[in-house]
Design a protein around this motif. Structure first.
Motif: not given
Length: 114
Positions: A42-69
């Protein structure tokens, strides 16, 4: 892109390390991003959310797989912001160099007169 939000997101060492990891290794899942850290999922998820909201990273969803870049636009925004200050300092150093050179030439002329 708000540079202040990007800097704020990257100010946390864990988030900065996550971005470094993504830059080094490319797209990764949340699980693989969490591996080097001794923190909960959950802590990693919160960090990823902050980075995503700031526009630093993006989440890619391919079926059940989620990756970040990393979003290259965010790095370009930082580079543009830093570039303005790089130009400012370069110009300032050029002016300082001219003043120092002028002073040196003046001192040399004064020494020649003595």
């Amino acid at each position: 892109m708000n540079v202040q939000h990007i800097f704020s997101a990257l100010s946390d060492p864990t988030r900065f390390a996550i971005v470094e990891q993504l830059l080094e290794k490319g797209d990764q899942t949340a699980g693989s991003l969490a591996e080097p850290f001794n923190i909960s999922k959950p802590a990693i998820s919160r960090h990823l959310k902050v980075l995503e909201e700031a526009g630093v990273i993006e989440r890619k969803i391919d079926r059940q797989f989620r990756s970040f870049s990393v979003r290259p636009q965010s790095l370009r925004s930082l580079d543009d912001w830093i570039g303005r200050y790089r130009r400012f300092w370069q110009t300032s150093f050029d002016r300082l160099e001219k003043v120092l050179q002028d002073n040196k030439e003046k001192e040399n002329k004064d020494d020649d007169r003595d």
